[in-house]
Design an enzyme around this catalytic site. Structure first.
Site, PDB file in Angstrom:
ATOM      1  N   SER A  13       0.792  -1.233   0.000  1.00  0.00           N
ATOM      2  CA  SER A  13       0.000   0.000   0.000  1.00  0.00           C
ATOM      3  C   SER A  13       0.823   1.280   0.000  1.00  0.00           C
ATOM      4  O   SER A  13       0.355   2.308  -0.480  1.00  0.00           O
ATOM      5  CB  SER A  13      -0.941   0.009   1.204  1.00  0.00           C
ATOM      6  OG  SER A  13      -0.229  -0.145   2.404  1.00  0.00           O
TER       7      SER A  13
ATOM      8  N   HIS B  92      -5.096  -3.353  -2.974  1.00  0.00           N
ATOM      9  CA  HIS B  92      -4.660  -2.448  -4.050  1.00  0.00           C
ATOM     10  C   HIS B  92      -4.425  -3.187  -5.360  1.00  0.00           C
ATOM     11  O   HIS B  92      -3.838  -2.630  -6.286  1.00  0.00           O
ATOM     12  CB  HIS B  92      -3.382  -1.714  -3.636  1.00  0.00           C
ATOM     13  CG  HIS B  92      -3.583  -0.857  -2.433  1.00  0.00           C
ATOM     14  ND1 HIS B  92      -4.076   0.431  -2.499  1.00  0.00           N
ATOM     15  CD2 HIS B  92      -3.399  -1.116  -1.126  1.00  0.00           C
ATOM     16  CE1 HIS B  92      -4.170   0.932  -1.283  1.00  0.00           C
ATOM     17  NE2 HIS B  92      -3.762   0.008  -0.416  1.00  0.00           N
TER      18      HIS B  92
ATOM     19  N   LYS C  19     -11.583   0.703  -2.714  1.00  0.00           N
ATOM     20  CA  LYS C  19     -10.543   1.374  -3.521  1.00  0.00           C
ATOM     21  C   LYS C  19     -10.975   1.336  -4.993  1.00  0.00           C
ATOM     22  O   LYS C  19     -11.880   2.072  -5.351  1.00  0.00           O
ATOM     23  CB  LYS C  19      -9.188   0.738  -3.228  1.00  0.00           C
ATOM     24  CG  LYS C  19      -8.868   0.833  -1.715  1.00  0.00           C
ATOM     25  CD  LYS C  19      -7.479   0.392  -1.380  1.00  0.00           C
ATOM     26  CE  LYS C  19      -7.302   0.177   0.117  1.00  0.00           C
ATOM     27  NZ  LYS C  19      -7.424   1.361   0.959  1.00  0.00           N
TER      28      LYS C  19
HETATM   29  N1  PMP Z   1      -5.298  -3.760   3.238  1.00  0.00           N
HETATM   30  C1  PMP Z   1      -4.551  -2.821   2.646  1.00  0.00           C
HETATM   31  C2  PMP Z   1      -3.278  -3.246   1.972  1.00  0.00           C
HETATM   32  C3  PMP Z   1      -4.943  -1.481   2.657  1.00  0.00           C
HETATM   33  O1  PMP Z   1      -4.183  -0.548   2.096  1.00  0.00           O
HETATM   34  C4  PMP Z   1      -6.161  -1.140   3.283  1.00  0.00           C
HETATM   35  C5  PMP Z   1      -6.691   0.290   3.299  1.00  0.00           C
HETATM   36  N2  PMP Z   1      -5.808   1.264   3.543  1.00  0.00           N
HETATM   37  C6  PMP Z   1      -6.897  -2.148   3.879  1.00  0.00           C
HETATM   38  C7  PMP Z   1      -6.449  -3.444   3.840  1.00  0.00           C
HETATM   39  C8  PMP Z   1      -8.176  -1.836   4.598  1.00  0.00           C
HETATM   40  O2  PMP Z   1      -9.222  -1.720   3.696  1.00  0.00           O
HETATM   41  P1  PMP Z   1     -10.487  -0.825   4.096  1.00  0.00           P
HETATM   42  O3  PMP Z   1     -10.119   0.578   3.795  1.00  0.00           O
HETATM   43  O4  PMP Z   1     -11.587  -1.353   3.243  1.00  0.00           O
HETATM   44  O5  PMP Z   1     -10.716  -1.051   5.545  1.00  0.00           O
END
Ligand code: PMP
Length: 383
Positions: A176, A204, A233
């Site tokens: 991320s 992602h 996303k």
């Molecule tokens: N996994 C990763 C790699 C992320 O970047 C994120 C969000 N930043 C999440 C899980 C969490 O997803 P959500 O925003 O739907 O809670």
């Protein structure tokens, strides 16, 4: 009040203080943040689907038909026919037997890891995994072995040294904050050879990598045991999901506490996500445009001296010191470009960065403008 004030002072003195910025327009390439019109270069709405006419219409239709809130948790009164329909679509898209929707990707990771692993499990986790994986590991009480970032040799050495009876390897597929892609085929090999489960977080990757945006299974043509993802996303809605075989999904329905003890997602966001998957099923042009924007932006950044080569829309410019990253971001904002400075604890101390992302809705002219401004500003900020 205890030592909260001192703690806040410490955060501020170390350039780690965070403030919320407020949008007053849809999350698209041009938006208004804190009253200022900006070119948005930091959104996870990679395909622009959260403002897509079909997606918005689907959400409106669902509100008209079902009302707003879901009114209950998934195992009581909160599951609608729409939840079932979306789960089927996700499973098909990801090429898995079954899927289960959680309220967020965060809750999916926390719920899955803590339901599957216990004190008897070894959890091999990449050092740059998302916070929700880390929190899931902590909650599970499993023995966590952190391996060096995307370092297959380090992972294999650690697995061999322990030779666990029960265990799981867990990794982000697209990281991320760095935007690089995990070596999933090798992770699967190590998993199979050592009888370990494999789990990837496709937050992602879904809608992003692979010819049709199906994620790492399409990109690498291979499958892990458990796939976690988010609808918040590239899918442009809200929620998280888990895919796997029927037994795993059945087990999670019974055991994942973040699934069981929280009110289900609203029919509106579920129907919006259904529409997004339909858009992706019928046409991969958004995914192709995103991927071509990624190449165009990386090439432009290389032309102005950055050593950058990403296959995902997450393109970080590593600045290092926190104050410089904040200054760079502020100067970009003065020029009408929003790229936030990402600092500790999201990334390691001294690894502050501009986390830039590109969307399918950006034009090459938008990208040229960003490159030009980065080039101008970098001369003032000694990197
Ligand atoms: N996994 C990763 C790699 C992320 O970047 C994120 C969000 N930043 C999440 C899980 C969490 O997803 P959500 O925003 O739907 O809670």
């Amino acid at each position: 009040m205890f030592d909260i004030n001192n703690k806040l002072k410490f955060i501020k003195e170390n350039n780690l203080y965070r403030e919320i910025r407020y949008l007053s327009m849809p999350q698209d390439k041009v938006t208004i943040i804190d009253g200022r019109r900006v070119l948005l270069m930091s959104s996870n709405n990679y395909l622009g689907l959260c403002n897509h006419h079909k997606v918005k219409q689907a959400a409106i239709d669902a509100i008209k038909e079902y009302g707003l809130g879901s009114g209950g948790s998934r195992l009581t009164t909160g599951s609608y026919d729409l939840h079932k329909k979306l789960e089927k679509k996700i499973a098909k898209f990801k090429g898995c037997e079954a899927a289960l929707i959680f309220n967020t990707g965060y809750m999916a990771n926390v719920g899955v890891i803590s339901a599957i692993c216990n004190e008897d499990y070894y959890i091999f986790s990449d050092e740059l995994n998302h916070a929700s994986i880390i929190d899931g590991c902590r909650l599970s009480k499993g023995k966590v072995i952190v391996y060096k970032h995307n370092d297959i040799k380090d992972l294999e050495d650690k697995v061999k040294a322990i030779n666990p009876k029960k265990g799981i390897i867990v990794t982000d597929s697209v990281f991320s904050m760095d935007g690089d892609i995990a070596n999933i085929p090798e992770i699967i090999r190590i998993g199979k050879e050592n009888n370990l489960l494999t789990m990837v977080d496709e937050a992602h990757a879904t809608g992003v990598i692979g010819n049709n945006g199906k994620g790492s299974s399409e990109y690498f043509s291979c499958d892990v045991d458990i796939t976690v993802g988010t609808l918040s996303k590239a899918i442009g809605s809200e929620g998280g999901f888990v895919c796997g075989n029927k037994e795993i999904i059945d087990y999670l329905k019974n055991k994942a506490r973040s699934f069981i003890f929280s009110t289900a997602l609203s029919p509106a966001v579920i129907n919006g996500a259904i529409a997004s998957f339909d858009v992706l099923k019928n046409d991969n042009s958004l995914v192709r445009k995103l991927q071509s924007n990624v190449s165009y932006l990386c090439k432009g950044l290389r032309n102005i001296g950055f050593d950058i080569n990403s296959e995902s829309p997450i393109i970080p410019i590593i600045i290092g010191e926190e104050d410089k990253a904040v200054e760079f971001s502020n100067r970009l904002l003065e020029e009408g470009i929003y790229i936030p400075a990402i600092r500790y604890p999201t990334v390691k101390k001294g690894k502050a960065r501009l986390r830039m992302t590109v969307m399918a809705t950006h034009s090459y002219e938008d990208i040229d403008f960003v490159i030009q401004k980065i080039n101008e500003i970098k001369k003032y900020i000694k990197l």
